[in-house]
Design a protein around this motif. Structure first.
Motif, PDB file in Angstrom:
ATOM      1  N   GLY A  38      -2.462 -10.672   5.728  1.00  0.00           N
ATOM      2  CA  GLY A  38      -3.212  -9.415   5.037  1.00  0.00           C
ATOM      3  C   GLY A  38      -2.685  -8.752   3.571  1.00  0.00           C
ATOM      4  O   GLY A  38      -3.186  -8.033   2.979  1.00  0.00           O
ATOM      5  N   ASP A  39      -1.477  -9.256   3.335  1.00  0.00           N
ATOM      6  CA  ASP A  39      -0.852  -8.819   2.172  1.00  0.00           C
ATOM      7  C   ASP A  39      -1.751  -8.975   0.834  1.00  0.00           C
ATOM      8  O   ASP A  39      -1.458  -8.324   0.105  1.00  0.00           O
ATOM      9  N   ASP A  40      -2.662 -10.175   0.852  1.00  0.00           N
ATOM     10  CA  ASP A  40      -3.382 -10.318  -0.177  1.00  0.00           C
ATOM     11  C   ASP A  40      -4.700  -9.723  -0.314  1.00  0.00           C
ATOM     12  O   ASP A  40      -5.555  -9.882  -1.176  1.00  0.00           O
ATOM     13  N   ASP A  41      -5.165  -8.706   0.804  1.00  0.00           N
ATOM     14  CA  ASP A  41      -6.410  -7.959   0.925  1.00  0.00           C
ATOM     15  C   ASP A  41      -6.238  -6.998  -0.303  1.00  0.00           C
ATOM     16  O   ASP A  41      -5.408  -6.520  -0.556  1.00  0.00           O
ATOM     17  N   PRO A  42      -7.466  -7.130  -1.043  1.00  0.00           N
ATOM     18  CA  PRO A  42      -7.301  -6.152  -2.187  1.00  0.00           C
ATOM     19  C   PRO A  42      -7.194  -4.572  -1.767  1.00  0.00           C
ATOM     20  O   PRO A  42      -6.851  -4.031  -2.697  1.00  0.00           O
ATOM     21  N   GLU A  43      -7.654  -4.475  -0.519  1.00  0.00           N
ATOM     22  CA  GLU A  43      -7.313  -2.907  -0.256  1.00  0.00           C
ATOM     23  C   GLU A  43      -5.882  -2.592   0.046  1.00  0.00           C
ATOM     24  O   GLU A  43      -5.480  -1.329   0.233  1.00  0.00           O
ATOM     25  N   VAL A  44      -5.032  -3.366   0.302  1.00  0.00           N
ATOM     26  CA  VAL A  44      -3.587  -3.374   0.608  1.00  0.00           C
ATOM     27  C   VAL A  44      -3.059  -2.635  -0.649  1.00  0.00           C
ATOM     28  O   VAL A  44      -3.171  -3.027  -1.716  1.00  0.00           O
ATOM     29  N   ALA A  45      -2.262  -1.532  -0.576  1.00  0.00           N
ATOM     30  CA  ALA A  45      -1.596  -1.026  -1.484  1.00  0.00           C
ATOM     31  C   ALA A  45      -0.271  -1.144  -1.240  1.00  0.00           C
ATOM     32  O   ALA A  45       0.342  -0.458  -0.320  1.00  0.00           O
ATOM     33  N   THR A  46       0.564  -1.317  -2.172  1.00  0.00           N
ATOM     34  CA  THR A  46       2.051  -1.688  -2.214  1.00  0.00           C
ATOM     35  C   THR A  46       2.771  -0.864  -3.076  1.00  0.00           C
ATOM     36  O   THR A  46       2.350  -0.841  -4.409  1.00  0.00           O
ATOM     37  N   TYR A  47       3.753   0.061  -2.659  1.00  0.00           N
ATOM     38  CA  TYR A  47       4.386   0.859  -3.580  1.00  0.00           C
ATOM     39  C   TYR A  47       5.915   0.475  -3.477  1.00  0.00           C
ATOM     40  O   TYR A  47       6.585   0.153  -2.399  1.00  0.00           O
ATOM     41  N   ALA A  48       6.495   0.696  -4.773  1.00  0.00           N
ATOM     42  CA  ALA A  48       7.876   0.365  -4.610  1.00  0.00           C
ATOM     43  C   ALA A  48       8.794   1.679  -5.527  1.00  0.00           C
ATOM     44  O   ALA A  48       7.932   1.949  -6.343  1.00  0.00           O
ATOM     45  N   ALA A  49       9.975   1.733  -5.138  1.00  0.00           N
ATOM     46  CA  ALA A  49      10.942   2.688  -5.834  1.00  0.00           C
ATOM     47  C   ALA A  49      11.826   1.557  -6.553  1.00  0.00           C
ATOM     48  O   ALA A  49      12.181   0.553  -6.025  1.00  0.00           O
ATOM     49  N   THR A  50      11.926   1.678  -7.801  1.00  0.00           N
ATOM     50  CA  THR A  50      12.654   1.040  -9.007  1.00  0.00           C
ATOM     51  C   THR A  50      13.811   1.911  -9.460  1.00  0.00           C
ATOM     52  O   THR A  50      13.406   3.027 -10.064  1.00  0.00           O
ATOM     53  N   ASP A  51      14.903   1.215  -9.630  1.00  0.00           N
ATOM     54  CA  ASP A  51      16.304   1.701 -10.296  1.00  0.00           C
ATOM     55  C   ASP A  51      16.053   1.841 -11.735  1.00  0.00           C
ATOM     56  O   ASP A  51      15.087   1.112 -12.269  1.00  0.00           O
ATOM     57  N   GLY A  53      17.618   0.076 -13.440  1.00  0.00           N
ATOM     58  CA  GLY A  53      17.882  -1.341 -14.290  1.00  0.00           C
ATOM     59  C   GLY A  53      16.675  -2.175 -13.865  1.00  0.00           C
ATOM     60  O   GLY A  53      16.703  -3.388 -14.055  1.00  0.00           O
ATOM     61  N   GLY A  54      15.718  -1.713 -13.139  1.00  0.00           N
ATOM     62  CA  GLY A  54      14.394  -2.614 -12.848  1.00  0.00           C
ATOM     63  C   GLY A  54      14.332  -3.020 -11.519  1.00  0.00           C
ATOM     64  O   GLY A  54      13.900  -3.920 -11.111  1.00  0.00           O
ATOM     65  N   ASN A  55      15.618  -2.719 -10.903  1.00  0.00           N
ATOM     66  CA  ASN A  55      15.786  -3.389  -9.460  1.00  0.00           C
ATOM     67  C   ASN A  55      14.890  -2.608  -8.225  1.00  0.00           C
ATOM     68  O   ASN A  55      14.892  -1.279  -8.317  1.00  0.00           O
ATOM     69  N   ILE A  56      13.950  -3.169  -7.505  1.00  0.00           N
ATOM     70  CA  ILE A  56      13.302  -2.545  -6.389  1.00  0.00           C
ATOM     71  C   ILE A  56      14.367  -2.125  -5.359  1.00  0.00           C
ATOM     72  O   ILE A  56      15.205  -3.125  -4.818  1.00  0.00           O
ATOM     73  N   VAL A  57      14.377  -0.817  -5.104  1.00  0.00           N
ATOM     74  CA  VAL A  57      15.444  -0.340  -4.034  1.00  0.00           C
ATOM     75  C   VAL A  57      14.714   0.359  -2.823  1.00  0.00           C
ATOM     76  O   VAL A  57      15.079   0.638  -1.890  1.00  0.00           O
ATOM     77  N   GLY A  58      13.440   0.062  -2.884  1.00  0.00           N
ATOM     78  CA  GLY A  58      12.726   0.927  -1.652  1.00  0.00           C
ATOM     79  C   GLY A  58      11.155   0.395  -1.690  1.00  0.00           C
ATOM     80  O   GLY A  58      10.534   0.113  -3.057  1.00  0.00           O
ATOM     81  N   CYS A  59      10.358  -0.030  -0.690  1.00  0.00           N
ATOM     82  CA  CYS A  59       8.867  -0.398  -0.833  1.00  0.00           C
ATOM     83  C   CYS A  59       8.276  -0.108   0.443  1.00  0.00           C
ATOM     84  O   CYS A  59       8.891   0.338   1.507  1.00  0.00           O
ATOM     85  N   VAL A  60       6.980   0.014   0.509  1.00  0.00           N
ATOM     86  CA  VAL A  60       6.136   0.154   1.570  1.00  0.00           C
ATOM     87  C   VAL A  60       4.885  -0.347   1.345  1.00  0.00           C
ATOM     88  O   VAL A  60       4.301  -0.463   0.030  1.00  0.00           O
ATOM     89  N   GLY A  61       4.048  -1.112   2.365  1.00  0.00           N
ATOM     90  CA  GLY A  61       2.694  -1.467   2.285  1.00  0.00           C
ATOM     91  C   GLY A  61       1.725  -0.615   3.063  1.00  0.00           C
ATOM     92  O   GLY A  61       2.337  -0.125   4.125  1.00  0.00           O
ATOM     93  N   LEU A  62       0.554  -0.347   2.547  1.00  0.00           N
ATOM     94  CA  LEU A  62      -0.392   0.404   3.239  1.00  0.00           C
ATOM     95  C   LEU A  62      -1.550  -0.662   3.521  1.00  0.00           C
ATOM     96  O   LEU A  62      -2.130  -0.894   2.427  1.00  0.00           O
ATOM     97  N   PHE A  63      -1.906  -0.775   4.741  1.00  0.00           N
ATOM     98  CA  PHE A  63      -2.867  -1.864   5.086  1.00  0.00           C
ATOM     99  C   PHE A  63      -4.204  -1.096   5.650  1.00  0.00           C
ATOM    100  O   PHE A  63      -3.965  -0.220   6.547  1.00  0.00           O
ATOM    101  N   PRO A  64      -5.194  -1.272   5.316  1.00  0.00           N
ATOM    102  CA  PRO A  64      -6.501  -0.775   6.061  1.00  0.00           C
ATOM    103  C   PRO A  64      -6.536  -1.479   7.316  1.00  0.00           C
ATOM    104  O   PRO A  64      -6.846  -2.714   7.685  1.00  0.00           O
ATOM    105  N   GLU A  65      -6.223  -0.735   8.283  1.00  0.00           N
ATOM    106  CA  GLU A  65      -6.612  -1.127   9.797  1.00  0.00           C
ATOM    107  C   GLU A  65      -6.097   0.019  10.791  1.00  0.00           C
ATOM    108  O   GLU A  65      -5.579   0.849  10.572  1.00  0.00           O
ATOM    109  N   PRO A  66      -7.421   0.120  11.740  1.00  0.00           N
ATOM    110  CA  PRO A  66      -7.528   1.131  12.419  1.00  0.00           C
ATOM    111  C   PRO A  66      -6.395   1.059  13.623  1.00  0.00           C
ATOM    112  O   PRO A  66      -5.756   0.126  14.124  1.00  0.00           O
ATOM    113  N   CYS A  67      -6.050   2.120  14.063  1.00  0.00           N
ATOM    114  CA  CYS A  67      -4.781   2.260  15.042  1.00  0.00           C
ATOM    115  C   CYS A  67      -5.592   1.934  16.537  1.00  0.00           C
ATOM    116  O   CYS A  67      -6.372   2.463  16.904  1.00  0.00           O
ATOM    117  N   PRO A  68      -4.828   0.910  17.076  1.00  0.00           N
ATOM    118  CA  PRO A  68      -5.391   0.506  18.320  1.00  0.00           C
ATOM    119  C   PRO A  68      -5.251   1.453  19.814  1.00  0.00           C
ATOM    120  O   PRO A  68      -5.910   1.694  20.440  1.00  0.00           O
TER     121      PRO A  68
END
Length: 153
Positions: A38-51, A53-68
């Motif tokens: 599902g990473d390639d779903d256009p509704e998925v939002a991915t956020y990152a913290a960048t230091d 120097g341009g290095n990604i030091v944190g990340c999260v993905g938000l996927f459209p999916e109901p809680c079972p």
């Protein structure tokens, strides 16, 4: 969003997070091991913290999916996946800021319910962000003990 001068948080292409996700969540495996269905779903939002120097030091993905466990909750369901923070950056607000970006995204998209399958050592982090546990913890054979958590947005 700039929490301090050490890092910035913004939306990024999911592929930019694979190296960090593999290192932290897949025991240092190759970047492709961090790919989530599902990473390639256009509704998925991915956020990152960048230091600085341009290095990604944190990340999260938000996927459209109901809680079972809460299918009748009003609003859209959003699932947190692939959340990771670089070892040397833990405890410095990186995770809290990328999670805030994901929650802000869900709110801007109309709100609803945000949930995750949290590793049990991370449950306190999610509780501080307003999440509550659903059900009992379980053991994932590949990646260890987890508990489902949720919050309204």
């Amino acid at each position: 969003m700039i929490p301090d001068e050490r890092f910035t948080v913004g939306r990024v292409p999911v592929e930019d997070t694979y190296s960090l996700r593999a290192k932290v969540l897949r025991n240092g495996g190759p970047p492709e091991a961090a790919r989530i269905a599902g990473d390639d779903d256009p509704e998925v939002a991915t956020y990152a913290a960048t230091d600085a120097g341009g290095n990604i030091v944190g990340c999260v993905g938000l996927f459209p999916e109901p809680c079972p466990d809460l299918p009748e909750h009003p609003g859209k369901g959003w699932r947190i996946r692939g959340m990771a923070t670089e070892d040397g950056w833990r405890g410095q607000g990186v995770g809290a800021e990328v999670l805030k970006a994901a929650l802000d995204h869900a709110a801007a998209a109309g709100g609803g319910l945000v949930w995750c399958n949290a590793r049990t050592p991370a449950a306190a982090f999610y509780r501080r962000a307003g999440f509550a546990e659903i059900g009992e913890p379980w053991d994932d054979a590949e990646i260890g003990p987890h508990v489902r958590m949720w919050r309204a947005v």
